[in-house]
Design an enzyme around this catalytic site. Structure first.
Site, mmCIF file in Angstrom:
data_model
loop_
_atom_site.group_PDB
_atom_site.id
_atom_site.type_symbol
_atom_site.label_atom_id
_atom_site.label_comp_id
_atom_site.label_asym_id
_atom_site.label_seq_id
_atom_site.Cartn_x
_atom_site.Cartn_y
_atom_site.Cartn_z
ATOM 1 N N LEU A 19 0.812 -1.208 0.000
ATOM 2 C CA LEU A 19 0.000 0.000 0.000
ATOM 3 C C LEU A 19 0.850 1.265 0.000
ATOM 4 C CD1 LEU A 19 -2.887 -0.870 2.502
ATOM 5 C CD2 LEU A 19 -3.023 -0.733 0.011
ATOM 6 N N GLY A 20 1.966 1.239 0.706
ATOM 7 C CA GLY A 20 2.775 2.443 0.780
ATOM 8 C C GLY A 20 4.055 2.207 1.556
ATOM 9 N N GLY A 22 6.962 4.412 3.941
ATOM 10 C CA GLY A 22 7.263 5.650 4.639
ATOM 11 C C GLY A 22 8.604 5.576 5.330
ATOM 12 N N MET A 24 9.218 5.303 8.424
ATOM 13 C CA MET A 24 9.258 4.401 9.567
ATOM 14 C C MET A 24 9.042 2.941 9.185
ATOM 15 S SD MET A 24 9.919 6.250 12.203
ATOM 16 C CE MET A 24 9.823 7.941 12.794
ATOM 17 N N GLY A 25 8.486 2.681 8.009
ATOM 18 C CA GLY A 25 8.221 1.297 7.658
ATOM 19 C C GLY A 25 7.383 1.172 6.406
ATOM 20 N N LYS A 42 0.940 -2.626 9.094
ATOM 21 C CA LYS A 42 2.088 -1.720 9.117
ATOM 22 C C LYS A 42 3.253 -2.435 9.789
ATOM 23 C CE LYS A 42 1.668 2.633 9.438
ATOM 24 N NZ LYS A 42 1.404 4.031 9.790
ATOM 25 N N ASP A 138 1.520 14.006 15.962
ATOM 26 C CA ASP A 138 1.871 14.014 14.544
ATOM 27 C C ASP A 138 0.633 14.233 13.683
ATOM 28 O OD1 ASP A 138 3.742 13.947 12.499
ATOM 29 O OD2 ASP A 138 3.577 11.792 12.201
#
Length: 691
Positions: A19-20, A22, A24-25, A42, A138
């Site tokens: 899916l994506g 980033g 961080m992971g 995630k 955040d």
């Protein structure tokens, strides 16, 4: 970085696709191993999993995030166990996009009414988290997911709770630089933060949704930090005159440098936004900053069939494409001295503050300085309803208050495990070294010789009290992954615990369970003043009915059970002393009184435009105090409503908190002569009763 192939298995989940990716992971679309449902899985980078301190922070904060249940929060369904090699979370898959995709660079902002609706929904989720003692840290458009319900109504959900809190402390400046654009000034100063830091970030998010730009656009991180610390935000009415003029003051208030000058909650900010974008034939010029006391706003409806990305982005782009040439990415500030020089010093301070890990050693005996004589004297000669402010010396939000049985001491529990004891007569403060998570409940034994504190991480701490000395007598801890709520009986001897929706009673001294869990489920708990009964509320988040169950604590039998109709979620419940009446408060400000023997409604009150998030009776049961997560007046001060239970009427005008802080806890003294109120920023007041 963990790379998983489609069709492979991870932690029991079947990977469908990526899916994506980033900083961080990685996030994957995966199928639940037992349920026919899709989840977003995630998986964090191996470098974070290999760092013991980062791993411990992640586990701790993920446990807290898993307890957040709200229709505008992306829930945590499951997470790694302590022995797992990788750090991971599974969450419901939200079929849509994030809010950042709706305002792509260079395409202008969205319709103000739509932006107001998205902000209002996100504020509901954030305020719920703040009531639970969780700060997001955040908040930004990328962490607000947008989807469409089956009826075509747009829905916003806040994501990544807990991750920012647990990982920022270990991250470098460069790794979190993408969030600097939304970060509140006090975080750069290394100060302890509360919910107003999220208000600031939500204000930056609003600015971006309205304009398609950020208020501060420096590339250099030090210059960007300096702008947050010292530079006023651009005035919307000057650069985008087509926007409702009232939004200018909303942004100015939300982005104030001093947290005390901001909105006291995300909900208060959202109401000001809704008021600013709602045309009023009776008002001209800039609408005042005050809560909206009207009804709920309607949702922004999309065309039939919804949208997907990127086609939905094309449909939802605004006509406004103004780009401000005046605000370049490298301009120096007024006064000749470049802000990056100031920013680098603050960057060092922020890095030092973020990297520090406090270690608390053994706790010795603590002298409690309050008087031990029975009864209390008036604490102030000030006129009635001019409260006495007690100096907590802290900025952490207060979450629990409890008087000793003789009324001479007031125990105060706050965020970050802060516990203080005040002498009611001499107002002297005793500090207990902070430990654990946010304190959710406090209880004195009937003899006043024992104090029990429970925090949201499932840790229970005990202190013995003898001769004015507070002596720790031991800690106990539940399995942190299982506990979602802990409530202590008034004397602290019995704990009611919610784990996986089921309610279980425990002996607080050794956490030995009393029998099997109750068959009924609940997520809100309240003991009767004598500790003999327990009320559990299971609020419905899908517009259905709320269920209330009353148990006999000793026999563990169900006394009564009934449903509360309506779409409003029930936030709290409180027993009236020496009676069979239970009061409940809901998200629309309705306070209802119920006969616990039959489940029949016997009366009601209505708070004006404020959710009834907390209820407290005095010792005689004649007066009920109510306050909410967003209980603010036009000046930003919190309020406490007082009701005569006999005639269901207000006992007097609401008590107004002088320093504009939200009320998050309250307690009547045993003799009913004093009301203690606690709020955000360590605000603590004593009110002399005249009701």
């Amino acid at each position: 970085m963990v790379r998983l192939a489609p069709g492979s298995a991870f932690a029991g989940y079947r990977i469908e696709r990526l899916l994506g990716v980033g900083g961080m992971g990685v996030v994957y679309l995966a199928q639940h191993p037992r349920l026919e449902k899709w989840v977003a899985l995630k998986v964090l980078n191996e470098s974070l999993a290999a760092e013991p301190a980062a791993r411990a922070r992640f586990d701790r904060e993920a446990a807290v995030a898993a307890r957040l249940e709200h229709p505008n929060i992306v829930a945590v369904l499951d997470r790694n166990s302590p022995e797992d090699e990788y750090l991971w979370l599974s969450m419901p898959f939200v079929d849509g996009c994030d809010a950042a995709a709706l305002v792509p660079p260079g395409c202008g902002g969205m319709d103000p009414a739509r932006a107001a609706d998205l902000i209002e929904q996100a504020a509901r989720g954030l305020d719920h988290a703040h009531r639970m003692g969780v700060i997001h840290r955040d908040v930004k458009p990328a962490n607000i997911l947008v989807t469409v319900d089956p009826d075509g109504v747009e829905r916003a959900l806040v994501s990544d709770f807990g991750l920012a809190t647990s990982l920022h402390a270990a991250a470098t400046a460069s790794s979190i630089g993408g969030s600097f654009a939304y970060t509140a000034p006090e975080r750069f100063r290394g100060e302890i933060v509360d919910q107003r830091s999220d208000v600031y970030s939500l204000g930056v998010t609003l600015y971006q949704l309205l304009t398609g730009e950020l208020p501060y656009t420096y590339v250099d991180q030090a210059a960007l930090m300096a702008a947050h610390l010292q530079e006023s935000p651009p005035r919307l009415c000057d650069l985008w005159p087509e926007l409702p003029v009232g939004l200018t003051e909303v942004i100015v208030t939300a982005l104030a440098k001093d947290p005390l000058d901001r909105f006291a909650s995300c909900g208060e900010m959202a109401r000001a936004v809704l008021e600013a974008v709602t045309p009023s034939p009776e008002v001209t010029g800039s609408p005042p900053i005050r809560p909206n006391t009207g009804g709920d706003t309607g949702r922004y409806l999309l065309p039939p069939g919804g949208f997907d990305v990127p086609s939905g982005v094309e449909v939802l782009r605004s006509e406004r494409t103004r780009v401000s040439a005046e605000r370049t990415r490298s301009r120096p500030p007024e006064g000749g001295r470049h802000r990056s020089q100031l920013g680098r010093r603050n960057l060092l301070r922020a890095a030092l503050a973020a990297g520090a890990i406090a270690a608390v050693g053994g706790v010795g005996a603590i002298v409690v300085r309050g008087k031990s004589s029975a009864g209390t004297e008036p604490v102030s000669t000030a006129p009635a309803l001019a409260p006495v402010k007690l100096d907590t010396g802290r900025t952490q939000g207060i979450r629990a208050l409890a008087y000793s049985p003789d009324g001479t001491q007031l125990a105060v529990g706050a965020d970050m495990g802060v516990l203080q004891i005040f002498g009611v007569r001499d107002r002297q403060r005793t500090e207990v070294p902070p430990e654990g998570g946010t304190i959710a409940s406090l209880g004195y034994s009937a003899a006043g010789d024992r104090l029990t504190a429970c925090d949201i991480l499932g840790t229970v701490r005990h202190w013995g009290i003898q001769g004015g000395v507070l002596q720790p007598v031991g800690d106990q801890a539940f399995t942190k992954a299982a506990v979602s709520r802990v409530a202590a009986s008034p004397d602290g001897s019995v704990l009611a615990v919610v784990a996986n929706g089921s309610v279980q009673l425990y002996d607080s001294t050794d956490l030995h369970p009393f029998g099997d869990p109750f068959g009924q489920k609940a997520s809100r708990l309240s003991f009767s003043p004598d500790g003999g009964q327990l009320a559990g509320v299971l609020p419905r988040t899908d517009g259905g009915r709320n269920v209330v169950t009353i148990w006999d604590v000793h026999s563990r039998n169900v006394i009564s059970e009934w449903e509360i109709a309506g779409s409003a979620g029930v936030y709290c419940a409180a027993f009236q002393p020496s009676s069979s009446i239970l009061a409940t408060g809901d998200s629309e400000g309705a306070i209802r009184l119920w006969d616990t023997r039959t489940g029949a409604e016997v009366g009601s009150m209505q708070m004006p435009g404020v959710e009834a998030a907390n209820l407290v009776f005095n010792s005689s049961g004649s007066v009920l105090a109510s306050f909410g997560g967003d209980n603010t007046v036009s000046s930003g001060a919190g309020r406490i409503w007082l009701w005569n239970v006999s005639d269901r009427r207000a006992a007097r005008e609401p008590l107004v908190i002088p320093d504009r802080t939200l009320v998050t806890a309250a307690a009547f003294s045993p003799d009913g002569r004093l009301l203690a109120s606690g709020g955000t920023h360590g605000s603590l007041y004593l009110w002399k009763a005249d009701w």
